[in-house]
Design a protein around this motif. Structure first.
Motif, mmCIF file in Angstrom:
data_model
loop_
_atom_site.group_PDB
_atom_site.id
_atom_site.type_symbol
_atom_site.label_atom_id
_atom_site.label_comp_id
_atom_site.label_asym_id
_atom_site.label_seq_id
_atom_site.Cartn_x
_atom_site.Cartn_y
_atom_site.Cartn_z
ATOM 1 N N PRO A 66 -2.076 6.878 10.099
ATOM 2 C CA PRO A 66 -2.847 6.275 10.214
ATOM 3 C C PRO A 66 -3.351 5.772 11.753
ATOM 4 C CG PRO A 66 -0.584 5.235 10.132
ATOM 5 C CD PRO A 66 -1.029 6.814 9.789
ATOM 6 N N ASP A 67 -4.666 4.838 12.277
ATOM 7 C CA ASP A 67 -5.413 4.835 13.443
ATOM 8 C C ASP A 67 -3.751 3.928 13.869
ATOM 9 O OD1 ASP A 67 -7.176 5.005 15.606
ATOM 10 O OD2 ASP A 67 -6.964 2.964 14.722
ATOM 11 N N ARG A 68 -4.232 3.494 15.315
ATOM 12 C CA ARG A 68 -3.429 2.650 15.906
ATOM 13 C C ARG A 68 -3.816 0.752 15.251
ATOM 14 N NH1 ARG A 68 -5.607 1.164 22.395
ATOM 15 N NH2 ARG A 68 -7.812 1.054 21.461
ATOM 16 N N ASP A 69 -4.426 0.905 14.465
ATOM 17 C CA ASP A 69 -4.954 0.044 14.304
ATOM 18 C C ASP A 69 -4.232 -0.552 12.698
ATOM 19 O OD1 ASP A 69 -6.213 1.355 11.884
ATOM 20 O OD2 ASP A 69 -8.313 0.251 12.840
ATOM 21 N N ASP A 264 7.528 4.887 9.032
ATOM 22 C CA ASP A 264 6.949 3.195 9.928
ATOM 23 C C ASP A 264 7.545 2.572 10.931
ATOM 24 O OD1 ASP A 264 8.308 1.815 8.211
ATOM 25 O OD2 ASP A 264 6.825 2.220 6.623
ATOM 26 N N LYS A 265 6.785 1.603 10.867
ATOM 27 C CA LYS A 265 7.014 0.588 11.866
ATOM 28 C C LYS A 265 8.878 -0.040 11.796
ATOM 29 C CE LYS A 265 4.249 -3.353 10.980
ATOM 30 N NZ LYS A 265 3.319 -4.136 10.987
ATOM 31 N N ASN A 266 8.687 0.484 10.220
ATOM 32 C CA ASN A 266 10.095 -0.452 9.194
ATOM 33 C C ASN A 266 11.282 0.400 9.064
ATOM 34 O OD1 ASN A 266 8.703 -3.020 9.499
ATOM 35 N ND2 ASN A 266 7.514 -2.583 7.681
ATOM 36 N N ASP A 267 10.818 1.456 10.020
ATOM 37 C CA ASP A 267 11.860 2.798 9.585
ATOM 38 C C ASP A 267 11.553 3.330 8.064
ATOM 39 O OD1 ASP A 267 12.347 3.649 11.906
ATOM 40 O OD2 ASP A 267 13.926 2.524 12.400
ATOM 41 N N LEU A 268 10.947 2.789 7.396
ATOM 42 C CA LEU A 268 11.010 3.359 6.192
ATOM 43 C C LEU A 268 10.540 4.763 6.065
ATOM 44 C CD1 LEU A 268 9.425 0.507 3.598
ATOM 45 C CD2 LEU A 268 11.592 1.935 3.321
ATOM 46 N N ILE A 269 10.726 5.962 5.588
ATOM 47 C CA ILE A 269 10.502 7.791 5.523
ATOM 48 C C ILE A 269 9.624 7.612 4.538
ATOM 49 C CG2 ILE A 269 12.966 8.101 5.139
ATOM 50 C CD1 ILE A 269 12.693 10.301 6.855
ATOM 51 N N ALA A 325 -0.578 0.577 7.449
ATOM 52 C CA ALA A 325 0.448 -0.991 8.023
ATOM 53 C C ALA A 325 0.611 -1.858 6.749
ATOM 54 C CB ALA A 325 -0.455 -1.484 8.369
ATOM 55 N N ALA A 326 -0.248 -1.504 5.217
ATOM 56 C CA ALA A 326 0.030 -2.775 4.333
ATOM 57 C C ALA A 326 0.687 -2.038 3.461
ATOM 58 C CB ALA A 326 -1.174 -2.870 3.902
ATOM 59 N N GLY A 327 1.057 -0.604 3.104
ATOM 60 C CA GLY A 327 2.762 0.214 2.599
ATOM 61 C C GLY A 327 1.846 0.639 1.799
ATOM 62 N N ASN A 328 0.525 0.899 1.482
ATOM 63 C CA ASN A 328 -0.901 2.122 0.832
ATOM 64 C C ASN A 328 0.073 3.787 1.727
ATOM 65 O OD1 ASN A 328 -1.762 -0.119 -0.597
ATOM 66 N ND2 ASN A 328 -3.532 0.156 1.280
ATOM 67 N N LEU A 339 -7.914 14.029 0.327
ATOM 68 C CA LEU A 339 -6.379 12.396 -0.115
ATOM 69 C C LEU A 339 -6.926 12.123 -1.012
ATOM 70 C CD1 LEU A 339 -7.819 10.889 4.143
ATOM 71 C CD2 LEU A 339 -5.888 12.608 3.429
ATOM 72 N N ARG A 340 -5.544 11.357 -1.279
ATOM 73 C CA ARG A 340 -4.898 10.634 -2.101
ATOM 74 C C ARG A 340 -4.006 9.763 -1.854
ATOM 75 N NH1 ARG A 340 -5.641 12.077 -7.947
ATOM 76 N NH2 ARG A 340 -5.750 14.313 -7.261
ATOM 77 N N LYS A 341 -4.919 8.428 -2.306
ATOM 78 C CA LYS A 341 -4.087 7.286 -2.001
ATOM 79 C C LYS A 341 -3.607 6.286 -3.272
ATOM 80 C CE LYS A 341 -5.553 2.240 -0.286
ATOM 81 N NZ LYS A 341 -6.599 1.242 -0.186
ATOM 82 N N TYR A 342 -2.422 5.794 -2.859
ATOM 83 C CA TYR A 342 -1.350 5.392 -3.693
ATOM 84 C C TYR A 342 -1.754 4.138 -3.212
ATOM 85 C CZ TYR A 342 0.025 10.066 -5.119
ATOM 86 O OH TYR A 342 -0.628 11.454 -5.498
ATOM 87 N N ALA A 343 -1.407 3.391 -4.060
ATOM 88 C CA ALA A 343 -2.073 1.497 -3.731
ATOM 89 C C ALA A 343 -0.471 0.851 -4.146
ATOM 90 C CB ALA A 343 -2.984 0.845 -3.791
ATOM 91 N N LYS A 344 0.240 -0.040 -3.127
ATOM 92 C CA LYS A 344 1.437 -0.710 -3.168
ATOM 93 C C LYS A 344 1.033 -1.392 -4.199
ATOM 94 C CE LYS A 344 5.353 -2.487 -0.486
ATOM 95 N NZ LYS A 344 5.808 -3.062 0.570
ATOM 96 N N GLN A 345 2.062 -1.742 -5.046
ATOM 97 C CA GLN A 345 1.410 -2.761 -6.028
ATOM 98 C C GLN A 345 2.685 -4.038 -5.306
ATOM 99 O OE1 GLN A 345 0.481 -1.051 -10.067
ATOM 100 N NE2 GLN A 345 1.930 -0.145 -9.534
#
Length: 345
Positions: A66-69, A264-269, A325-328, A339-345
């Protein structure tokens, strides 16, 4: 004679029983080392992400971030099939809807492999091969594609300070310190190189092997919130964890055979496993067990599993992984391309 026959029968039965027990123990040990797929999947079915200009086809992608945004997505793409003789830009940025908004890096690379973005929005890419005076480098761009720094010697592999030999991945600390996973199997390097923000080499650690602190194809790299260095030691089927100065802390095998790691910023790996297989080979799951595993970088707990989307057509699935940042979750696919996107539900 009868007594001997009875004794022989008892001995044979005991031998069979011992053999069965040993085989059961062996099977349990083998299964214990296989990464789990019996985990929840709280993500929507993956959909292709990213629209390329008319006439351009996706090549293999294993580098995404992801970008910094936290909203737009960067990819380091293999020029529709191969970058060595291509004039297509390899560094691509997409908005949250998949619209291409930036592209640069034409005629610069051989084997696009790793990507990272620092807190100022600068983009770093690792070129994991070399030919015709190109490759074996990490290049730093500003957000608009201006080259700010080239680490390594283009087209010149080596293990001396200031050289790389097939650098696979790169990550950047908040203070600008750069960490490069240098090596891609074979006779290439197998080490981590730590560099200052200005590109000067601070230190390196590791060599080819399977002991703690050794590597066999360091294919991905990431940092957690306290600065620990996580390395996807792919051929050794483990993630190795170090402090920022290279002190070995732990190894984790519960995430499978890691091709990429993102934190990520929440330490999810997030770990992309594109190569795990059992003794039967990469048959339909659960024999293959390839996919994206998501867990806690603090304690190594594996929480979720996203399976390969099309195992009949693409045995590997995602070879790169990142999350916005949204967890996708975004999988970078080398075999299926794109690329393939897996949207967080």
């Amino acid at each position: 004679m009868k007594t001997r026959a009875v004794r022989a029968g008892v001995t044979l039965a005991a031998g069979i029983a011992v053999t069965v027990i040993l085989l059961a123990v062996q099977a349990m040990a083998e299964n214990a080392t296989l990464p789990s797929i019996d985990l929840p999947n709280p993500y929507a079915v993956g959909v292709k992400f990213g629209q390329l200009p008319e006439g351009r086809q996706w090549g293999g992608v294993i580098a995404v971030t992801p970008d910094r945004d936290g909203r737009s997505i960067w990819a380091f793409e293999r020029c529709g099939g191969g970058c060595l003789n291509s004039d297509l830009p390899a560094v691509l940025e997409f908005d949250p809807n998949g619209k291409l908004i930036k592209s640069f890096g034409s005629s610069m690379f051989v084997f696009p492999h790793g990507i990272a973005v620092d807190r100022e929005g600068n983009v770093y890419v690792a070129d994991a091969d070399g030919k015709n005076g190109k490759g074996h480098v990490v290049v730093k761009f500003n957000p608009d594609g201006k080259v700010l720094m080239t680490l390594g010697k283009p087209g010149m592999p080596g293990d001396a300070p200031g050289y790389f030999y097939r650098p696979s991945a790169v990550t950047v600390a908040p203070d600008g310190t750069i960490f490069v996973a240098d090596g891609h199997g074979g006779d290439s390097n197998a080490r981590i190189v730590k560099l200052a923000a200005d590109g000067s080499v601070i230190k390196s650690w590791g060599k080819k092997g399977s002991a703690p602190g050794e590597f066999n194809e360091p294919h991905g790299i990431a940092l957690d919130s306290v600065g620990r260095v996580f390395v996807a030691d792919r051929v050794n089927s483990r993630i190795q964890i170090f402090d920022p100065d290279g002190k070995f802390l732990a190894e984790w095998k519960q995430f499978g055979r890691p091709s990429a790691v993102f934190i990520d910023k929440n330490d999810l790996i997030y770990v992309a496993d594109s190569q795990t297989e059992d003794k039967e080979g990469c048959s339909p799951d659960p024999g293959c067990r390839r996919g994206i595993r998501i867990g806690n970088a603090k304690d190594g707990t594996v929480k979720y599993f996203i399976p390969r989307p099309n195992p009949n057509d693409d045995k590997s699935g995602a070879e790169g992984v990142a999350a916005d940042a949204a967890g996708n979750v975004f999988g970078a696919e080398n075999v299926a391309k794109g690329l393939r996107k897996y949207a967080k539900q």
